[in-house]
Design a protein around this motif. Structure first.
Motif, PDB file in Angstrom:
ATOM      1  N   LEU A  17       0.825  -1.201   0.000  1.00  0.00           N
ATOM      2  CA  LEU A  17       0.000   0.000   0.000  1.00  0.00           C
ATOM      3  C   LEU A  17       0.861   1.253   0.000  1.00  0.00           C
ATOM      4  O   LEU A  17       0.610   2.191  -0.769  1.00  0.00           O
ATOM      5  CB  LEU A  17      -0.925  -0.009   1.219  1.00  0.00           C
ATOM      6  N   LEU A  18       1.904   1.270   0.825  1.00  0.00           N
ATOM      7  CA  LEU A  18       2.803   2.426   0.877  1.00  0.00           C
ATOM      8  C   LEU A  18       3.531   2.605  -0.453  1.00  0.00           C
ATOM      9  O   LEU A  18       3.703   3.730  -0.928  1.00  0.00           O
ATOM     10  CB  LEU A  18       3.795   2.272   2.027  1.00  0.00           C
ATOM     11  N   ASP A  19       3.925   1.502  -1.081  1.00  0.00           N
ATOM     12  CA  ASP A  19       4.576   1.574  -2.394  1.00  0.00           C
ATOM     13  C   ASP A  19       3.637   2.165  -3.443  1.00  0.00           C
ATOM     14  O   ASP A  19       4.057   2.982  -4.272  1.00  0.00           O
ATOM     15  CB  ASP A  19       5.052   0.194  -2.843  1.00  0.00           C
ATOM     16  N   ALA A  20       2.367   1.756  -3.406  1.00  0.00           N
ATOM     17  CA  ALA A  20       1.385   2.300  -4.353  1.00  0.00           C
ATOM     18  C   ALA A  20       1.211   3.802  -4.139  1.00  0.00           C
ATOM     19  O   ALA A  20       1.127   4.575  -5.101  1.00  0.00           O
ATOM     20  CB  ALA A  20       0.047   1.577  -4.194  1.00  0.00           C
ATOM     21  N   TYR A  21       1.181   4.219  -2.885  1.00  0.00           N
ATOM     22  CA  TYR A  21       1.062   5.639  -2.549  1.00  0.00           C
ATOM     23  C   TYR A  21       2.257   6.424  -3.090  1.00  0.00           C
ATOM     24  O   TYR A  21       2.089   7.470  -3.733  1.00  0.00           O
ATOM     25  CB  TYR A  21       0.946   5.783  -1.029  1.00  0.00           C
ATOM     26  N   GLU A  22       3.460   5.905  -2.842  1.00  0.00           N
ATOM     27  CA  GLU A  22       4.670   6.572  -3.331  1.00  0.00           C
ATOM     28  C   GLU A  22       4.696   6.620  -4.855  1.00  0.00           C
ATOM     29  O   GLU A  22       5.117   7.618  -5.449  1.00  0.00           O
ATOM     30  CB  GLU A  22       5.918   5.879  -2.798  1.00  0.00           C
ATOM     31  N   SER A  23       4.248   5.568  -5.492  1.00  0.00           N
ATOM     32  CA  SER A  23       4.202   5.520  -6.956  1.00  0.00           C
ATOM     33  C   SER A  23       3.237   6.569  -7.509  1.00  0.00           C
ATOM     34  O   SER A  23       3.558   7.269  -8.481  1.00  0.00           O
ATOM     35  CB  SER A  23       3.791   4.121  -7.406  1.00  0.00           C
ATOM     36  N   LEU A  24       2.077   6.687  -6.894  1.00  0.00           N
ATOM     37  CA  LEU A  24       1.114   7.705  -7.338  1.00  0.00           C
ATOM     38  C   LEU A  24       1.640   9.116  -7.091  1.00  0.00           C
ATOM     39  O   LEU A  24       1.410  10.010  -7.908  1.00  0.00           O
ATOM     40  CB  LEU A  24      -0.224   7.527  -6.625  1.00  0.00           C
ATOM     41  N   LYS A  25       2.348   9.323  -5.976  1.00  0.00           N
ATOM     42  CA  LYS A  25       2.934  10.638  -5.727  1.00  0.00           C
ATOM     43  C   LYS A  25       3.924  10.994  -6.832  1.00  0.00           C
ATOM     44  O   LYS A  25       3.934  12.127  -7.317  1.00  0.00           O
ATOM     45  CB  LYS A  25       3.648  10.665  -4.379  1.00  0.00           C
ATOM     46  N   GLY A  32       2.711  15.946 -17.271  1.00  0.00           N
ATOM     47  CA  GLY A  32       2.730  15.420 -18.626  1.00  0.00           C
ATOM     48  C   GLY A  32       1.529  14.580 -19.003  1.00  0.00           C
ATOM     49  O   GLY A  32       1.477  14.044 -20.115  1.00  0.00           O
ATOM     50  N   LEU A  33       0.577  14.430 -18.106  1.00  0.00           N
ATOM     51  CA  LEU A  33      -0.626  13.671 -18.418  1.00  0.00           C
ATOM     52  C   LEU A  33      -1.737  14.631 -18.847  1.00  0.00           C
ATOM     53  O   LEU A  33      -1.674  15.832 -18.585  1.00  0.00           O
ATOM     54  CB  LEU A  33      -1.087  12.881 -17.185  1.00  0.00           C
ATOM     55  N   ALA A  34      -2.744  14.084 -19.479  1.00  0.00           N
ATOM     56  CA  ALA A  34      -3.907  14.898 -19.835  1.00  0.00           C
ATOM     57  C   ALA A  34      -4.527  15.467 -18.557  1.00  0.00           C
ATOM     58  O   ALA A  34      -4.473  14.818 -17.502  1.00  0.00           O
ATOM     59  CB  ALA A  34      -4.928  14.048 -20.573  1.00  0.00           C
ATOM     60  N   PRO A  35      -5.097  16.667 -18.609  1.00  0.00           N
ATOM     61  CA  PRO A  35      -5.657  17.280 -17.402  1.00  0.00           C
ATOM     62  C   PRO A  35      -6.655  16.388 -16.660  1.00  0.00           C
ATOM     63  O   PRO A  35      -6.623  16.313 -15.430  1.00  0.00           O
ATOM     64  CB  PRO A  35      -6.327  18.560 -17.918  1.00  0.00           C
ATOM     65  N   SER A  36      -7.523  15.704 -17.389  1.00  0.00           N
ATOM     66  CA  SER A  36      -8.502  14.843 -16.714  1.00  0.00           C
ATOM     67  C   SER A  36      -7.802  13.669 -16.026  1.00  0.00           C
ATOM     68  O   SER A  36      -8.204  13.244 -14.933  1.00  0.00           O
ATOM     69  CB  SER A  36      -9.545  14.328 -17.698  1.00  0.00           C
ATOM     70  N   THR A  37      -6.746  13.173 -16.630  1.00  0.00           N
ATOM     71  CA  THR A  37      -5.993  12.069 -16.034  1.00  0.00           C
ATOM     72  C   THR A  37      -5.250  12.541 -14.797  1.00  0.00           C
ATOM     73  O   THR A  37      -5.233  11.852 -13.767  1.00  0.00           O
ATOM     74  CB  THR A  37      -5.011  11.468 -17.060  1.00  0.00           C
ATOM     75  N   ASN A  40      -7.657  12.678 -11.978  1.00  0.00           N
ATOM     76  CA  ASN A  40      -7.984  11.356 -11.448  1.00  0.00           C
ATOM     77  C   ASN A  40      -6.835  10.771 -10.635  1.00  0.00           C
ATOM     78  O   ASN A  40      -7.062  10.081  -9.644  1.00  0.00           O
ATOM     79  CB  ASN A  40      -8.376  10.405 -12.585  1.00  0.00           C
ATOM     80  N   VAL A  41      -5.603  11.045 -11.022  1.00  0.00           N
ATOM     81  CA  VAL A  41      -4.452  10.593 -10.239  1.00  0.00           C
ATOM     82  C   VAL A  41      -4.472  11.268  -8.871  1.00  0.00           C
ATOM     83  O   VAL A  41      -4.217  10.636  -7.848  1.00  0.00           O
ATOM     84  CB  VAL A  41      -3.123  10.866 -10.983  1.00  0.00           C
ATOM     85  N   ARG A  42      -4.827  12.560  -8.826  1.00  0.00           N
ATOM     86  CA  ARG A  42      -4.908  13.270  -7.548  1.00  0.00           C
ATOM     87  C   ARG A  42      -5.999  12.688  -6.647  1.00  0.00           C
ATOM     88  O   ARG A  42      -5.830  12.584  -5.432  1.00  0.00           O
ATOM     89  CB  ARG A  42      -5.135  14.753  -7.761  1.00  0.00           C
ATOM     90  N   VAL A  43      -7.130  12.308  -7.263  1.00  0.00           N
ATOM     91  CA  VAL A  43      -8.220  11.693  -6.487  1.00  0.00           C
ATOM     92  C   VAL A  43      -7.740  10.370  -5.885  1.00  0.00           C
ATOM     93  O   VAL A  43      -7.969  10.089  -4.705  1.00  0.00           O
ATOM     94  CB  VAL A  43      -9.468  11.481  -7.371  1.00  0.00           C
ATOM     95  N   ALA A  44      -7.074   9.559  -6.684  1.00  0.00           N
ATOM     96  CA  ALA A  44      -6.554   8.279  -6.193  1.00  0.00           C
ATOM     97  C   ALA A  44      -5.510   8.509  -5.109  1.00  0.00           C
ATOM     98  O   ALA A  44      -5.480   7.801  -4.094  1.00  0.00           O
ATOM     99  CB  ALA A  44      -5.962   7.477  -7.350  1.00  0.00           C
ATOM    100  N   GLY A  49      -3.818   8.429   0.434  1.00  0.00           N
ATOM    101  CA  GLY A  49      -3.277   9.235   1.525  1.00  0.00           C
ATOM    102  C   GLY A  49      -4.050   9.018   2.817  1.00  0.00           C
ATOM    103  O   GLY A  49      -3.458   8.943   3.902  1.00  0.00           O
ATOM    104  N   VAL A  50      -5.365   8.889   2.712  1.00  0.00           N
ATOM    105  CA  VAL A  50      -6.184   8.599   3.892  1.00  0.00           C
ATOM    106  C   VAL A  50      -5.848   7.213   4.433  1.00  0.00           C
ATOM    107  O   VAL A  50      -5.679   7.032   5.641  1.00  0.00           O
ATOM    108  CB  VAL A  50      -7.692   8.706   3.550  1.00  0.00           C
ATOM    109  N   ALA A  51      -5.698   6.248   3.548  1.00  0.00           N
ATOM    110  CA  ALA A  51      -5.403   4.871   3.975  1.00  0.00           C
ATOM    111  C   ALA A  51      -4.052   4.783   4.674  1.00  0.00           C
ATOM    112  O   ALA A  51      -3.942   4.178   5.746  1.00  0.00           O
ATOM    113  CB  ALA A  51      -5.448   3.925   2.773  1.00  0.00           C
ATOM    114  N   VAL A  52      -3.009   5.365   4.092  1.00  0.00           N
ATOM    115  CA  VAL A  52      -1.690   5.274   4.733  1.00  0.00           C
ATOM    116  C   VAL A  52      -1.651   6.087   6.021  1.00  0.00           C
ATOM    117  O   VAL A  52      -0.947   5.720   6.964  1.00  0.00           O
ATOM    118  CB  VAL A  52      -0.523   5.659   3.780  1.00  0.00           C
ATOM    119  N   GLY A  53      -2.421   7.149   6.095  1.00  0.00           N
ATOM    120  CA  GLY A  53      -2.508   7.923   7.335  1.00  0.00           C
ATOM    121  C   GLY A  53      -3.234   7.156   8.420  1.00  0.00           C
ATOM    122  O   GLY A  53      -2.809   7.139   9.581  1.00  0.00           O
ATOM    123  N   ASP A  54      -4.334   6.501   8.071  1.00  0.00           N
ATOM    124  CA  ASP A  54      -5.094   5.711   9.045  1.00  0.00           C
ATOM    125  C   ASP A  54      -4.254   4.582   9.626  1.00  0.00           C
ATOM    126  O   ASP A  54      -4.398   4.233  10.791  1.00  0.00           O
ATOM    127  CB  ASP A  54      -6.349   5.121   8.410  1.00  0.00           C
TER     128      ASP A  54
END
Length: 67
Positions: A17-25, A32-37, A40-44, A49-54
């Motif tokens: 889970l922490l690795d996935a969080y770091e990867s998304l960060k 370099g991604l499309a604005p909508s993408t 969505n990355v920020r939403v994910a 971020g809530v999960a790793v904080g909890d």
């Protein structure tokens, strides 16, 4: 082995889970991604971020990069 914020060793799932969080960060910071993408990355990232904080794996404001 990695530890959480209170010193407990991370389980394999917590590390994943922490690795996935770091990867998304990194993906969000790279741009370099499309604005909508990027949105969505920020939403994910916010959800993870809530999960790793909890789980006390990492605590940071998403505008920081302290972990």
């Amino acid at each position: 082995m990695a530890v959480d914020l209170i010193g407990n060793e991370l389980t394999a799932k917590e590390q994943q889970l922490l690795d996935a969080y770091e990867s998304l960060k990194a993906l969000e910071a790279g741009g370099g991604l499309a604005p909508s993408t990027e949105s969505n990355v920020r939403v994910a990232l916010a959800a993870l971020g809530v999960a790793v904080g909890d789980l006390a794996l990492c605590y940071e404001h998403l505008t920081d990069s302290s972990c």
